[in-house]
Design a protein around this motif. Sequence first.
Motif, PDB file in Angstrom:
ATOM      1  N   CYS A 119      20.828   6.929 -30.825  1.00  0.00           N
ATOM      2  CA  CYS A 119      19.562   6.481 -30.236  1.00  0.00           C
ATOM      3  C   CYS A 119      18.342   6.872 -31.062  1.00  0.00           C
ATOM      4  O   CYS A 119      17.204   6.587 -30.667  1.00  0.00           O
ATOM      5  N   SER A 167      21.527  -9.559 -31.040  1.00  0.00           N
ATOM      6  CA  SER A 167      21.991  -9.564 -29.664  1.00  0.00           C
ATOM      7  C   SER A 167      22.205 -10.996 -29.171  1.00  0.00           C
ATOM      8  O   SER A 167      23.192 -11.290 -28.489  1.00  0.00           O
ATOM      9  N   THR A 181      26.185   1.483 -32.664  1.00  0.00           N
ATOM     10  CA  THR A 181      25.706   2.366 -33.724  1.00  0.00           C
ATOM     11  C   THR A 181      25.567   1.553 -35.003  1.00  0.00           C
ATOM     12  O   THR A 181      26.243   0.524 -35.180  1.00  0.00           O
ATOM     13  N   GLY A 230      29.324   2.591 -29.651  1.00  0.00           N
ATOM     14  CA  GLY A 230      28.224   1.983 -28.913  1.00  0.00           C
ATOM     15  C   GLY A 230      28.402   2.147 -27.422  1.00  0.00           C
ATOM     16  O   GLY A 230      29.259   2.902 -26.948  1.00  0.00           O
ATOM     17  N   ARG A 267      28.143  -1.898 -36.588  1.00  0.00           N
ATOM     18  CA  ARG A 267      27.648  -3.274 -36.535  1.00  0.00           C
ATOM     19  C   ARG A 267      28.319  -4.149 -37.602  1.00  0.00           C
ATOM     20  O   ARG A 267      28.745  -3.665 -38.628  1.00  0.00           O
ATOM     21  N   ASP A 326      16.104   0.346 -34.260  1.00  0.00           N
ATOM     22  CA  ASP A 326      16.477  -0.897 -33.578  1.00  0.00           C
ATOM     23  C   ASP A 326      16.951  -0.632 -32.156  1.00  0.00           C
ATOM     24  O   ASP A 326      16.656  -1.409 -31.242  1.00  0.00           O
ATOM     25  N   VAL A 327      17.691   0.443 -31.935  1.00  0.00           N
ATOM     26  CA  VAL A 327      18.109   0.789 -30.576  1.00  0.00           C
ATOM     27  C   VAL A 327      16.876   1.082 -29.731  1.00  0.00           C
ATOM     28  O   VAL A 327      16.755   0.606 -28.600  1.00  0.00           O
ATOM     29  N   TYR A 370      14.849  -2.402 -29.179  1.00  0.00           N
ATOM     30  CA  TYR A 370      15.446  -3.510 -28.436  1.00  0.00           C
ATOM     31  C   TYR A 370      16.172  -3.117 -27.163  1.00  0.00           C
ATOM     32  O   TYR A 370      16.768  -3.969 -26.510  1.00  0.00           O
ATOM     33  N   THR A 371      16.168  -1.848 -26.795  1.00  0.00           N
ATOM     34  CA  THR A 371      16.806  -1.430 -25.541  1.00  0.00           C
ATOM     35  C   THR A 371      15.796  -0.662 -24.704  1.00  0.00           C
ATOM     36  O   THR A 371      14.653  -0.474 -25.108  1.00  0.00           O
ATOM     37  N   ASN A 378      15.354 -10.414 -30.947  1.00  0.00           N
ATOM     38  CA  ASN A 378      16.595  -9.653 -31.142  1.00  0.00           C
ATOM     39  C   ASN A 378      17.725 -10.644 -31.441  1.00  0.00           C
ATOM     40  O   ASN A 378      18.571 -10.946 -30.601  1.00  0.00           O
ATOM     41  N   TYR A 432      24.017  -3.927 -24.005  1.00  0.00           N
ATOM     42  CA  TYR A 432      24.802  -3.235 -25.013  1.00  0.00           C
ATOM     43  C   TYR A 432      23.941  -2.766 -26.171  1.00  0.00           C
ATOM     44  O   TYR A 432      22.833  -3.254 -26.372  1.00  0.00           O
ATOM     45  N   TRP A 433      24.474  -1.791 -26.901  1.00  0.00           N
ATOM     46  CA  TRP A 433      23.956  -1.404 -28.213  1.00  0.00           C
ATOM     47  C   TRP A 433      25.123  -0.845 -29.011  1.00  0.00           C
ATOM     48  O   TRP A 433      26.113  -0.370 -28.457  1.00  0.00           O
TER      49      TRP A 433
END
Length: 188
Positions: free
Chosen positions: A28, A138, A96, A77, A100, A32-33, A36-37, A135, A93-94
């Motif tokens: 975290c 995603s 690491t 993730g 990806r 980007d995490v 976008y989260t 995003n 979702y996310w």
Amino acid sequence: MQPVTLSTARLVLSVPTEEDIDAIFAACQDPDVQRYTTVPSPYRREHAEGFVEKVAAWWDAGSEATWAVRRDGVLAGMVGLHRLGRGHGELGYWMTAGARGQGLLTEAARAVVDWGFSPDGLGLARIEWRAVTGNIASARAARTLGFRYEGLLRQALLHSTGRRDDAWIAGLLPGDDRTPQDWPVLAT
């Protein structure tokens, strides 16, 4: 609701535990995490500790079903069905950074979606997906899963910093053909 463990060809999805706290905290830190989260920004270790406790409570309450995605025992993730109620939920979702681009997200999310629709799972009538506009990664994953793009929700997502973002929304029904459909936001 009792926690459920799901398995795929390469992954095990199970409730995050205290042993995952350091890996969650590290993942975290990814900009980007955080962008976008809904994770707090800045993200502190106590946020990861609290998250693990909250996940257990969400399962107990039946309000959310969240899994740590692990490949070979290593956290890759998180994936979950959120805002459960009245026969629907929202996929979130996310992953690491190191996990990806390997198809792990769609593999994990497909297992969650299948369980969500299954009469032996939640028996949902609809699963939604929402993401901050822009995003693309995603959105590509949701399209690959068969979600149908439904539009733009203006200022619909509240970030932990207080910022409001526009959101893309898509939906999936149990009987939908899961073949990826055209999405206007992904047309290039």
